[in-house]
Design a protein around this motif. Structure first.
Motif, PDB file in Angstrom:
ATOM      1  N   ARG A 161      21.380  22.126  24.223  1.00 33.57           N
ATOM      2  CA  ARG A 161      22.138  22.300  22.951  1.00 33.57           C
ATOM      3  C   ARG A 161      21.434  22.549  21.623  1.00 33.57           C
ATOM      4  O   ARG A 161      20.103  22.551  21.201  1.00 33.57           O
ATOM      5  CB  ARG A 161      22.797  20.886  22.121  1.00 33.57           C
ATOM      6  CG  ARG A 161      21.770  19.745  21.581  1.00 33.57           C
ATOM      7  CD  ARG A 161      23.145  18.406  21.543  1.00 33.57           C
ATOM      8  NE  ARG A 161      22.643  17.703  20.326  1.00 33.57           N
ATOM      9  CZ  ARG A 161      22.363  16.311  20.918  1.00 33.57           C
ATOM     10  NH1 ARG A 161      21.990  16.006  22.218  1.00 33.57           N
ATOM     11  NH2 ARG A 161      21.805  15.830  20.241  1.00 33.57           N
ATOM     12  N   PRO A 162      22.427  23.666  20.803  1.00 34.04           N
ATOM     13  CA  PRO A 162      21.486  25.209  19.785  1.00 34.04           C
ATOM     14  C   PRO A 162      21.619  23.900  18.961  1.00 34.04           C
ATOM     15  O   PRO A 162      21.559  22.252  18.897  1.00 34.04           O
ATOM     16  CB  PRO A 162      23.449  25.056  19.372  1.00 34.04           C
ATOM     17  CG  PRO A 162      24.054  24.811  19.854  1.00 34.04           C
ATOM     18  CD  PRO A 162      23.758  24.004  20.982  1.00 34.04           C
ATOM     19  N   GLY A 163      19.961  24.059  18.338  1.00 35.51           N
ATOM     20  CA  GLY A 163      19.409  23.538  17.248  1.00 35.51           C
ATOM     21  C   GLY A 163      19.198  24.677  16.221  1.00 35.51           C
ATOM     22  O   GLY A 163      19.383  25.581  16.070  1.00 35.51           O
ATOM     23  N   SER A 164      18.782  23.551  14.936  1.00 38.61           N
ATOM     24  CA  SER A 164      18.352  24.429  13.457  1.00 38.61           C
ATOM     25  C   SER A 164      17.002  23.829  12.721  1.00 38.61           C
ATOM     26  O   SER A 164      17.218  23.100  12.757  1.00 38.61           O
ATOM     27  CB  SER A 164      19.819  25.498  13.346  1.00 38.61           C
ATOM     28  OG  SER A 164      19.046  25.361  11.471  1.00 38.61           O
ATOM     29  N   ILE A 165      16.642  24.993  12.620  1.00 38.90           N
ATOM     30  CA  ILE A 165      14.722  24.698  11.890  1.00 38.90           C
ATOM     31  C   ILE A 165      14.846  25.375  10.945  1.00 38.90           C
ATOM     32  O   ILE A 165      15.220  26.154  10.736  1.00 38.90           O
ATOM     33  CB  ILE A 165      14.112  25.184  12.801  1.00 38.90           C
ATOM     34  CG1 ILE A 165      13.665  24.138  14.832  1.00 38.90           C
ATOM     35  CG2 ILE A 165      12.927  24.799  12.685  1.00 38.90           C
ATOM     36  CD1 ILE A 165      13.193  24.864  15.653  1.00 38.90           C
ATOM     37  N   VAL A 166      14.143  24.974   9.815  1.00 43.23           N
ATOM     38  CA  VAL A 166      14.629  25.429   8.535  1.00 43.23           C
ATOM     39  C   VAL A 166      13.305  24.806   8.007  1.00 43.23           C
ATOM     40  O   VAL A 166      12.816  23.883   7.878  1.00 43.23           O
ATOM     41  CB  VAL A 166      15.517  24.917   7.668  1.00 43.23           C
ATOM     42  CG1 VAL A 166      15.585  25.405   6.110  1.00 43.23           C
ATOM     43  CG2 VAL A 166      16.734  24.992   8.071  1.00 43.23           C
ATOM     44  N   THR A 167      12.258  25.937   7.609  1.00 41.30           N
ATOM     45  CA  THR A 167      11.231  26.232   7.576  1.00 41.30           C
ATOM     46  C   THR A 167      10.458  26.102   5.428  1.00 41.30           C
ATOM     47  O   THR A 167      12.512  26.939   5.318  1.00 41.30           O
ATOM     48  CB  THR A 167       9.999  26.877   7.967  1.00 41.30           C
ATOM     49  OG1 THR A 167      10.457  28.529   7.583  1.00 41.30           O
ATOM     50  CG2 THR A 167       9.873  26.764   9.257  1.00 41.30           C
ATOM     51  N   VAL A 208      15.797  30.053  13.397  1.00 35.22           N
ATOM     52  CA  VAL A 208      14.603  28.995  13.421  1.00 35.22           C
ATOM     53  C   VAL A 208      15.029  30.244  11.527  1.00 35.22           C
ATOM     54  O   VAL A 208      15.012  31.718  11.269  1.00 35.22           O
ATOM     55  CB  VAL A 208      13.729  29.538  13.041  1.00 35.22           C
ATOM     56  CG1 VAL A 208      12.110  28.810  12.664  1.00 35.22           C
ATOM     57  CG2 VAL A 208      13.035  29.331  14.962  1.00 35.22           C
ATOM     58  N   ASN A 209      15.121  29.679  10.099  1.00 34.56           N
ATOM     59  CA  ASN A 209      15.225  29.829   9.216  1.00 34.56           C
ATOM     60  C   ASN A 209      14.550  29.106   7.258  1.00 34.56           C
ATOM     61  O   ASN A 209      13.680  28.459   8.350  1.00 34.56           O
ATOM     62  CB  ASN A 209      16.195  30.330   9.178  1.00 34.56           C
ATOM     63  CG  ASN A 209      17.168  30.836   9.346  1.00 34.56           C
ATOM     64  OD1 ASN A 209      17.390  32.808   9.267  1.00 34.56           O
ATOM     65  ND2 ASN A 209      18.209  30.549  10.190  1.00 34.56           N
TER      66      ASN A 209
END
Ligand SMILES: NC(=O)c1ccc[n+]([C@@H]2O[C@H](COP(=O)([O-])OP(=O)(O)OC[C@H]3O[C@@H](n4cnc5c(N)ncnc54)[C@H](O)[C@@H]3O)[C@@H](O)[C@H]2O)c1
Length: 278
Positions: A161-167, A208-209
């Motif tokens: 399922r979709p995911g979001s990564i924040v660095t 990824v942001n």
């Protein structure tokens, strides 16, 4: 508006203090289960307990961002306790190789020593840079971010399922600031790593942001603002004339983590009080 992360699980590295802790609290208020992964046990536990006692759901795992095994264990813990990972914020970071969050006294001593060396030789921050110290900064800030992205993305891809990564980068990703090159170089690396990972993972449903904060009211900047000359330099370069708050960074992280940013990937957003208006 609450519930923007209802039913989701967010891993926050460096969640024991400062920006990471603010993200953990904000994401919990929006409905997410929270896994806090931090090097320091006391602040990590305290952050998880604060969330649990205000009705949220959080766990703490002790973890060194620069270790591959620790990152894999962190991802496995999220799966074990919460059934997966939907969001990651990689806030674990250090300003120099000897940085320990909350130890302001040692930081002041290191700043005084660096100031003395630079007064004797303006080239000292480069010429006399301790290479072990440089390596530690890159290990934690850059390699650590890579390892956390990788461990979390592996889980996200498995669960389908979709995911979001924040660095968490910094204004230092695009501004060399002053003194040692280690921190700016590590953050410039985080910026490009974010773009590269965004391109690789976009077709697979993972965004990824990065966030590049200006100077924020956390342990990391406390020593610096206690020295008038350095504090004034920060204020002079910040058109809003103040440091930001961790909550102001968490608001941006929440946007990037949530479905409201569904068409945003590979971005670096600067909540910096106007630093980059020049
Ligand atoms: N405060 C600022 O002005 C500012 C500005 C730009 C970027 N940042 C970045 O924001 C992030 C968070 O910093 P902060 O200001 O909240 O500082 P902080 O010291 O308050 O929090 C950093 C957290 O990271 C943890 N940590 C450090 N090394 C670790 C490791 N090897 N493994 C796991 N956890 C580790 C610390 O224990 C601490 O809890 C960092 O990446 C920092 O570089 C901060």
């Amino acid at each position: 508006m609450a519930g923007r992360l209802d039913g989701k699980t967010a891993v926050i590295t460096g969640g024991g203090n400062g920006i990471g802790r603010a993200c953990a609290e904000r994401f919990s208020a929006e409905g997410a289960n929270i896994l806090i992964a931090d090097l320091l046990t006391d602040p990590g536990n305290a952050a998880a307990e604060a969330i649990n006692s205000s009705g949220g759901s959080a766990r703490f795992v002790e973890f060194d961002a620069s270790s591959q095994e620790a990152n894999e264990a962190m991802a496995a813990a999220a799966v074990e306790h919460f059934g997966g990972i939907d969001v990651v914020v990689t806030a674990a970071g250090i300003s120099d190789g000897d940085y320990r969050s909350g130890d302001i006294e040692s930081q002041l001593k290191r700043m005084a020593k660096a100031g003395e060396a630079a007064a004797n030789n303006p080239a000292a921050p480069l010429i006399e840079l301790d290479i072990d110290n440089w390596r530690r900064v890159l290990d934690v800030n850059l390699t650590g971010t890579l390892l956390s992205i990788r461990a979390a993305a592996t889980v996200m891809l498995d669960q389908g399922r979709p995911g979001s990564i924040v660095t968490i980068a910094s204004i230092a990703a695009r501004d060399p600031l002053w003194g040692s090159p280690s921190y700016p170089v590590s953050k410039a690396g985080v910026w490009m790593l974010t773009k590269n990972a965004a391109r690789t993972l976009a077709p697979l449903g993972i965004r990824v942001n990065s966030i590049g904060p200006g100077f924020i009211e956390t342990n990391m900047t406390e020593a610096m603002v206690s020295v008038d000359e350095y504090h004034q330099r920060v204020l002079d370069n910040t058109p809003m004339g103040r440091r930001g708050t961790p909550a102001e960074i968490a608001n941006v992280a929440l946007f990037l983590a949530s479905d409201e940013a569904s068409y945003v990937t590979g971005e670096l957003i600067h909540p910096d009080g106007g630093w980059f208006t020049g």
